[in-house]
Scaffold this active site. Structure first.
Site, PDB file in Angstrom:
ATOM      1  N   GLY A 225      31.247  60.491  36.931  1.00  0.00           N
ATOM      2  CA  GLY A 225      31.080  61.363  38.408  1.00  0.00           C
ATOM      3  C   GLY A 225      31.954  61.843  39.007  1.00  0.00           C
ATOM      4  N   GLY A 226      33.276  61.765  39.220  1.00  0.00           N
ATOM      5  CA  GLY A 226      34.564  62.097  39.617  1.00  0.00           C
ATOM      6  C   GLY A 226      35.089  62.910  38.481  1.00  0.00           C
TER       7      GLY A 226
ATOM      8  N   GLY B 150      32.608  54.584  41.371  1.00  0.00           N
ATOM      9  CA  GLY B 150      33.250  55.051  41.958  1.00  0.00           C
ATOM     10  C   GLY B 150      34.789  54.325  42.369  1.00  0.00           C
TER      11      GLY B 150
ATOM     12  N   HIS C  17      19.207  58.126  40.512  1.00  0.00           N
ATOM     13  CA  HIS C  17      20.422  57.450  40.411  1.00  0.00           C
ATOM     14  C   HIS C  17      20.654  56.419  41.629  1.00  0.00           C
ATOM     15  CE1 HIS C  17      24.668  57.662  41.213  1.00  0.00           C
ATOM     16  NE2 HIS C  17      24.822  58.601  40.310  1.00  0.00           N
TER      17      HIS C  17
ATOM     18  N   ASN D 200      27.903  64.771  36.586  1.00  0.00           N
ATOM     19  CA  ASN D 200      27.210  64.042  38.040  1.00  0.00           C
ATOM     20  C   ASN D 200      28.304  64.706  38.931  1.00  0.00           C
ATOM     21  OD1 ASN D 200      25.622  64.070  40.261  1.00  0.00           O
ATOM     22  ND2 ASN D 200      25.876  61.382  39.746  1.00  0.00           N
ATOM     23  N   TRP D 201      27.751  65.601  39.472  1.00  0.00           N
ATOM     24  CA  TRP D 201      28.680  66.572  40.299  1.00  0.00           C
ATOM     25  C   TRP D 201      28.924  65.827  42.401  1.00  0.00           C
ATOM     26  CZ3 TRP D 201      29.572  71.989  39.293  1.00  0.00           C
ATOM     27  CH2 TRP D 201      30.282  72.679  38.679  1.00  0.00           C
ATOM     28  N   LYS D 202      27.152  65.587  42.150  1.00  0.00           N
ATOM     29  CA  LYS D 202      26.939  64.492  43.619  1.00  0.00           C
ATOM     30  C   LYS D 202      27.488  65.724  44.347  1.00  0.00           C
ATOM     31  CE  LYS D 202      28.457  59.952  41.756  1.00  0.00           C
ATOM     32  NZ  LYS D 202      28.725  58.328  41.385  1.00  0.00           N
TER      33      LYS D 202
ATOM     34  N   GLU E  62      24.524  52.903  34.006  1.00  0.00           N
ATOM     35  CA  GLU E  62      25.210  52.809  35.163  1.00  0.00           C
ATOM     36  C   GLU E  62      25.539  51.829  36.220  1.00  0.00           C
ATOM     37  OE1 GLU E  62      26.630  57.274  35.940  1.00  0.00           O
ATOM     38  OE2 GLU E  62      24.459  56.577  37.867  1.00  0.00           O
TER      39      GLU E  62
ATOM     40  N   GLU F 247      22.212  56.247  43.438  1.00  0.00           N
ATOM     41  CA  GLU F 247      22.738  56.578  45.201  1.00  0.00           C
ATOM     42  C   GLU F 247      21.542  56.584  45.988  1.00  0.00           C
ATOM     43  OE1 GLU F 247      25.819  58.418  44.038  1.00  0.00           O
ATOM     44  OE2 GLU F 247      27.490  57.588  43.725  1.00  0.00           O
TER      45      GLU F 247
ATOM     46  N   SER G 183      33.056  54.895  36.016  1.00  0.00           N
ATOM     47  CA  SER G 183      34.338  55.367  36.093  1.00  0.00           C
ATOM     48  C   SER G 183      35.176  55.755  34.958  1.00  0.00           C
ATOM     49  CB  SER G 183      35.150  54.135  36.435  1.00  0.00           C
ATOM     50  OG  SER G 183      34.740  53.673  37.787  1.00  0.00           O
TER      51      SER G 183
HETATM   52  P1  13P Z   1      32.499  57.593  38.878  1.00  0.00           P
HETATM   53  O1  13P Z   1      32.177  58.499  37.101  1.00  0.00           O
HETATM   54  O2  13P Z   1      32.840  58.416  39.670  1.00  0.00           O
HETATM   55  O3  13P Z   1      31.855  56.289  38.908  1.00  0.00           O
HETATM   56  O4  13P Z   1      30.211  57.665  39.249  1.00  0.00           O
HETATM   57  C1  13P Z   1      29.537  57.227  38.376  1.00  0.00           C
HETATM   58  C2  13P Z   1      28.627  57.789  38.722  1.00  0.00           C
HETATM   59  O5  13P Z   1      27.116  57.625  39.212  1.00  0.00           O
HETATM   60  C3  13P Z   1      27.784  58.566  37.900  1.00  0.00           C
HETATM   61  O6  13P Z   1      26.348  59.458  38.302  1.00  0.00           O
END
Ligand code: 13P
Length: 245
Positions: free
Chosen positions: A220-221, A168, A93, A8-10, A162, A95, A199
């Site tokens: 994510g990250g 994050g 998600h 997930n590149w956000k 999640e 967010e 994470s």
């Molecule tokens: P991180 O891996 O950056 O914690 O993000 C997780 C996430 O929200 C994937 O959708």
């Protein structure tokens, strides 16, 4: 059981950065028995489709609206995602739930619409820190599943647990918590893959892969660097690849 690791590149890359990272991933990540998906921004999907087209990485979006077309300024429809090669779409998600106030009812409409249009929804659930502190983690997850997947043919869904408090932060939820939460989710969704997100990094992917009802990751990250994402895939498949592929 199908295993899957999704990036997930956000809202991180401009189109050039996205293309460069996608090319590095396409040239280094080979088919290894699990599905690999990159969920990118709407503006980059068409370009990435050209890069991933011939390879083993599949394309996903990070959100969609449930209608096909009409006066919905700023929204993107499932038909539009299909037209640029998307096979997956993240829905609900945390967010989207918490920053953009998406509720269970809207998420349910999106999940149904995705399936109707042959897109595989990566349906996200997870409790906040406050909800966990108040001992509501199980009831929140149950409500999110029951409402979000109401009247849904779940064999076409991927679930991603999640916990919001682990996203994050650099520190994943502990093994016992993830194990407990995935075991709680399992009876609701039968044979559907349950991913963990929050994470996930190269240095914890192998340990996390030992969790029984865990069928992949939503990253994510650490998915912003092709090398880290590749390492996460390798660490996961070392544990689950042969057994489950
Ligand atoms: P991180 O891996 O950056 O914690 O993000 C997780 C996430 O929200 C994937 O959708």
């Amino acid at each position: 059981m199908k295993n899957l690791i999704a990036a997930n590149w956000k809202m991180h890359f401009d189109v050039k950065e996205a293309e460069d990272t996608a090319k590095r991933m396409a040239s280094t990540i080979k088919f290894n028995g699990i599905d690999i998906v990159v969920c990118a921004n709407f503006t980059h999907l068409d370009r990435l489709n050209g890069i991933f087209n011939a390879g083993s990485i599949k394309l996903g979006a990070q959100n969609m609206y449930f209608e096909e077309r009409g006066a919905f300024t700023g929204e993107v429809s499932p038909l539009m995602l299909k037209a640029v090669g998307c096979e997956y779409v993240i829905i609900g998600h945390s967010e989207r739930r918490h920053i953009f106030n998406e509720d269970d009812e809207l998420i349910n409409k999106k999940v149904k619409s995705a399936i109707e249009h042959n897109l595989i929804p990566i349906f996200c659930i997870g409790e906040t820190y406050d909800e966990r502190e108040k001992k509501q983690a199980f009831s929140v997850i149950e409500r999110q599943i029951e409402s979000g997947l109401r009247d849904v043919d779940i064999e076409n869904v991927i679930v991603a647990y999640e916990p919001v408090w682990a996203i994050g932060t650099g520190v994943a939820a502990d093994m016992a918590t993830i194990d407990k939460m995935h075991n709680f989710v399992r009876p609701f969704v039968d044979d559907v893959p349950i991913l963990y997100g929050g994470s996930v990094k190269p240095n914890n992917a192998e340990e996390l892969a030992h969790i029984e009802n865990l069928n992949g990751f939503l990253v994510g990250g650490a998915s912003l660097k092709a090398e880290d994402f590749k390492e996460i895939i390798e660490k996961f498949t070392k544990i689950k690849g042969e057994k489950y592929a």
